[in-house]
Scaffold this motif. Sequence first.
Motif, PDB file in Angstrom:
ATOM      1  N   SER A  46       0.829  -1.212   0.000  1.00 52.60           N
ATOM      2  CA  SER A  46       0.000   0.000   0.000  1.00 52.60           C
ATOM      3  C   SER A  46       0.859   1.256   0.000  1.00 52.60           C
ATOM      4  O   SER A  46       0.520   2.254  -0.648  1.00 52.60           O
ATOM      5  CB  SER A  46      -0.932   0.001   1.216  1.00 52.60           C
ATOM      6  N   LEU A  49       1.889   2.006  -3.558  1.00 53.40           N
ATOM      7  CA  LEU A  49       0.854   2.638  -4.376  1.00 53.40           C
ATOM      8  C   LEU A  49       0.641   4.094  -3.989  1.00 53.40           C
ATOM      9  O   LEU A  49       0.401   4.941  -4.855  1.00 53.40           O
ATOM     10  CB  LEU A  49      -0.455   1.856  -4.278  1.00 53.40           C
ATOM     11  N   TRP A  83      -6.634   6.757  -8.408  1.00 51.44           N
ATOM     12  CA  TRP A  83      -6.176   5.947  -7.281  1.00 51.44           C
ATOM     13  C   TRP A  83      -7.355   5.526  -6.418  1.00 51.44           C
ATOM     14  O   TRP A  83      -8.178   6.358  -6.034  1.00 51.44           O
ATOM     15  CB  TRP A  83      -5.180   6.753  -6.439  1.00 51.44           C
ATOM     16  N   LEU A 164      -4.550   2.887 -10.307  1.00 54.20           N
ATOM     17  CA  LEU A 164      -3.870   2.314  -9.145  1.00 54.20           C
ATOM     18  C   LEU A 164      -4.950   1.848  -8.182  1.00 54.20           C
ATOM     19  O   LEU A 164      -5.697   2.666  -7.638  1.00 54.20           O
ATOM     20  CB  LEU A 164      -2.975   3.354  -8.463  1.00 54.20           C
ATOM     21  N   ASP A 166      -5.774  -0.319  -4.801  1.00 51.71           N
ATOM     22  CA  ASP A 166      -5.260  -0.974  -3.602  1.00 51.71           C
ATOM     23  C   ASP A 166      -6.363  -1.821  -2.983  1.00 51.71           C
ATOM     24  O   ASP A 166      -7.329  -1.302  -2.433  1.00 51.71           O
ATOM     25  CB  ASP A 166      -4.771   0.091  -2.613  1.00 51.71           C
TER      26      ASP A 166
END
Length: 258
Positions: A46, A49, A83, A164, A166
């Motif tokens: 994490s 990212l 993200w 991106l 996560d």
Amino acid sequence: MRGDEALATEALGLRRGAHEALAAVSFTLARGQWLAVAGPNGAGKSTLLQCLAGLLPYTGEVRLLGKPLHAWRAAQRARALAWLGQWQPLAEHVRAFDAVMLGRLPHQGWLSTPSAADRAAVERALHAVHAWEWQDRPLGLLSGGERQRVLIARALATESEVLLLDEPMVSLDPPHQADVLALMRAHAARGGAVISVLHELSLALAADALLIIREGRVLHHGECGSRETHEALVAAFDGRIVVHEVDGQFAVLPKQAR
């Protein structure tokens, strides 16, 4: 610009006090590729990212579409890179449609109202995650999996070239996990690029390539179907998992204790 390079790092590092959270992380992701990131708990996945998204300070270099990340203006970067983090807070009273519309803010002028193009992008994103039917429902009335699908739709609505993600599979049941895998694959097939952190190792091996990190360092970066990648993955988890091939797909299972 560097050809088909979507995202790249060179000697990326991050230190928190005496702890080296990331150390000399280097890799290149081309347009049209999906990279999964895997590793044990606390490996730095994490954190990696968040550095790639420009949310944490780092040493070394990050390039987005061939240009240093720090050289991008905030609004331009937000249009090029979307993200999805873990545990992102959203007000309980916000409608699903309005939550996804937040992904369109980088495309809107100051104090401007959503355009027809913005609304169309939100509709496409909600349909993509099978959430259109409850677009008007407040987030507080959604289940964990439904809420996660709204957050994924928000990232999709940005229509960024680089995604991106996560832990995008959090709270999702297997059919919706399959939907998200298909969305990531389709985004890459259209010439975009995806980096996803996945604890579900069998799903991670559906990507084009796997970046395996442990204690903030890259142990391996290779194609998901290669024997070397499978061996590196097993080693990263201290031999406590096994990788099987079943009908052309890879399944990662815990090794039975003896």
